[in-house]
Design a protein around this motif. Structure first.
Motif, short mmCIF file in Angstrom:
data_model
loop_
_atom_site.label_atom_id
_atom_site.label_comp_id
_atom_site.label_asym_id
_atom_site.label_seq_id
_atom_site.Cartn_x
_atom_site.Cartn_y
_atom_site.Cartn_z
N ARG A 10 -30.42 8.56 -26.80
CA ARG A 10 -31.42 9.10 -27.74
C ARG A 10 -30.77 9.96 -28.82
NH1 ARG A 10 -34.86 6.07 -28.53
NH2 ARG A 10 -34.67 4.73 -26.74
N GLU A 11 -29.79 10.76 -28.41
CA GLU A 11 -29.10 11.63 -29.38
C GLU A 11 -28.40 10.77 -30.44
OE1 GLU A 11 -28.73 14.98 -29.61
OE2 GLU A 11 -29.73 15.64 -27.77
N THR A 12 -27.75 9.70 -29.99
CA THR A 12 -27.03 8.83 -30.93
C THR A 12 -28.01 8.15 -31.88
OG1 THR A 12 -25.37 8.44 -29.21
CG2 THR A 12 -25.34 6.96 -31.11
N LEU A 13 -29.13 7.67 -31.35
CA LEU A 13 -30.15 7.05 -32.20
C LEU A 13 -30.68 8.03 -33.25
CD1 LEU A 13 -32.02 5.00 -29.47
CD2 LEU A 13 -30.84 4.04 -31.47
N CYS A 14 -30.87 9.28 -32.84
CA CYS A 14 -31.33 10.31 -33.79
C CYS A 14 -30.31 10.55 -34.89
CB CYS A 14 -31.63 11.62 -33.06
SG CYS A 14 -33.17 11.57 -32.12
N ARG A 15 -29.02 10.60 -34.50
CA ARG A 15 -27.97 10.83 -35.50
C ARG A 15 -27.90 9.69 -36.52
NH1 ARG A 15 -23.97 14.65 -34.11
NH2 ARG A 15 -23.24 14.29 -36.25
N LEU A 16 -28.36 8.51 -36.12
CA LEU A 16 -28.27 7.32 -36.99
C LEU A 16 -29.64 6.92 -37.54
CD1 LEU A 16 -25.73 5.49 -34.70
CD2 LEU A 16 -25.24 6.29 -37.01
N GLU A 17 -30.56 7.87 -37.57
CA GLU A 17 -31.90 7.64 -38.12
C GLU A 17 -31.80 7.13 -39.56
OE1 GLU A 17 -35.71 7.19 -37.81
OE2 GLU A 17 -34.93 8.55 -36.29
N GLY A 18 -32.47 6.01 -39.85
CA GLY A 18 -32.50 5.50 -41.21
C GLY A 18 -31.31 4.63 -41.58
N TRP A 19 -30.37 4.43 -40.66
CA TRP A 19 -29.18 3.62 -40.96
C TRP A 19 -29.53 2.14 -41.04
CZ3 TRP A 19 -23.50 4.51 -40.32
CH2 TRP A 19 -23.16 5.84 -40.60
N TYR A 20 -28.68 1.43 -41.73
CA TYR A 20 -28.75 -0.03 -41.88
C TYR A 20 -28.89 -0.71 -40.52
CZ TYR A 20 -26.49 -4.64 -42.65
OH TYR A 20 -26.16 -5.97 -42.68
#
Length: 387
Positions: free
Chosen positions: A240-250
């Motif tokens: 979840r933390e990793t997904l949050c850090r990559l919010e809005g990425w390609y």
């Protein structure tokens, strides 16, 4: 066991296995001592550039690796929104070097090498403690009180090498400034089919993401994220933390993370060490990450260990009666190249992990404007090399 041409190798990872295979080809007896109690495949995806593939051919496992892995047929760098910055001319590079690059699961590569090792040549559950040398042999002691001896001792025990510590004392590791979060997922995206060797890296602000096929319908992905050394996963958990850090990425950045089991996502702070002035002392030497641990930014960790193994075996064959001299020759041949790649990997990591918006804008401008052919040529001295 006679100590005539017997190599004691500490560590049965990729460099240790490669070293054992090359020495066996030259008529040496080898015994690999591994501190793990079982030899299980761990790790994530690994890139094998053309120089590593040529080395694997010489080790006799090139064809197996080609069957197990996935050919690199495209290499694109994008920004975090997906805009293409550069597409490297992969087919032209492969033709120039005389070999394709491949991606493979580290465990698959390890198994391919291990299959060439006899059961009596690998001893598990043996933690190296110390060594002593005589004129004709090296004595080795293990934590369980057992001992052995051989003509030479080779430390292939990785970045935390106990053999290196015994030779040159305690040294601090150097933290890169970023942590790597990695996973392997069964995942398909029509834009990145296996047949086209689809993959990319996306570069953001203090974060870089990689996506690549490693064979058998599997995708290896990694996120290199600037972070304080030793930072722990947050309360939401690693995924979840990793997904949050990559919010809005390609996409498919977040989609491939979502497709990965939580328990299969690894996290490691990334380290290297300051290059050594020498790797050997008498009948003892180092190979692979024990000699020259490097950051993974140029995809050369495994390849350099294999190059070490081939050069070491050749030097021992050429200096059949003087093993200590052979080890010095090996070190002299390999040290400059390996240490230059250590420094190049550091520089690459610095540039790819920039956080300054002006620096990032300049980086992306240069990637888009310098012809891809010229950019790829800068790696010729690394990837085009053949032992």
């Amino acid at each position: 066991m006679s100590n005539e041409k017997h190599a004691v190798i500490i560590g049965a990872g990729l460099s240790g296995l490669a070293t054992a295979l090359t020495l066996k080809q030259k008529g040496w007896q080898v015994t690999l001592y591994e501190q793990a109690k079982e030899h299980k495949g761990i790790g994530a995806g690994i890139v094998l550039a053309a120089n590593a593939m040529k080395a694997l051919d010489k080790l006799g496992v090139g064809q197996e690796v080609r069957e197990l892995g996935a050919t690199v047929r495209s290499a694109r760098i994008r920004d975090w929104k997906g805009n293409l910055l550069v597409e490297l001319p992969v087919a032209e590079q492969a033709e120039r070097y005389g070999a394709d690059s491949y991606l493979i699961h580290r465990a698959d590569l390890q198994q391919a090498l291990l299959a060439k090792i006899s059961t009596h040549e690998l001893v598990l559950g043996k933690q190296f403690v110390s060594f002593s040398q005589e004129e004709e042999r090296v004595h080795v002691a293990f934590a369980d009180g057992s001992r052995t001896h051989g003509t030479i001792l080779i430390g292939a025990d990785g970045i935390h090498s106990r053999v290196r510590k015994s030779l040159f004392g305690e040294e601090l590791m150097r933290y890169s400034g970023y942590t790597a979060i990695r996973g392997i997922a069964t995942y398909q995206d029509p834009r990145y089919p296996l047949e086209s060797g689809g993959g990319f890296e996306a570069w953001g602000k203090g974060i870089r993401f990689g996506f690549s096929h490693i064979g058998n319908n599997r995708i290896h992905w990694f996120a290199a994220i600037n972070a304080p050394e030793g930072e722990q996963d947050g309360p939401m958990g690693r995924k979840r933390e990793t997904l949050c850090r990559l919010e809005g990425w390609y996409e498919p950045v977040r989609a491939v993370i979502e497709a990965t089991e939580d328990a299969a996502i690894l996290r490691h702070d990334i380290y290297d060490r300051t290059p050594l002035r020498r790797w050997s002392e008498g009948r003892v030497t180092l190979v692979g990450d024990a000699a020259h641990p490097m950051l993974p930014n140029l995809g050369q960790g495994a390849g350099q260990g294999m190059e070490d193994a081939l050069v070491l075996a050749r030097c021992l064959a050429d200096n059949d009666t003087d093993s200590a001299h052979a080890l010095r020759m090996y070190e002299e041949i390999r040290k400059k190249r390996a240490n230059a790649i250590v420094k190049g990997s550091r520089l690459m990591g610095t540039v790819t992990q920039w956080e300054n918006p002006l620096a990032i804008a300049a980086r992306h401008f240069l990637l888009k404007t310098i012809p891809a052919r010229i950019q790829s040529r800068r790696l010729d001295w690394i990837v085009g090399h053949e032992v």
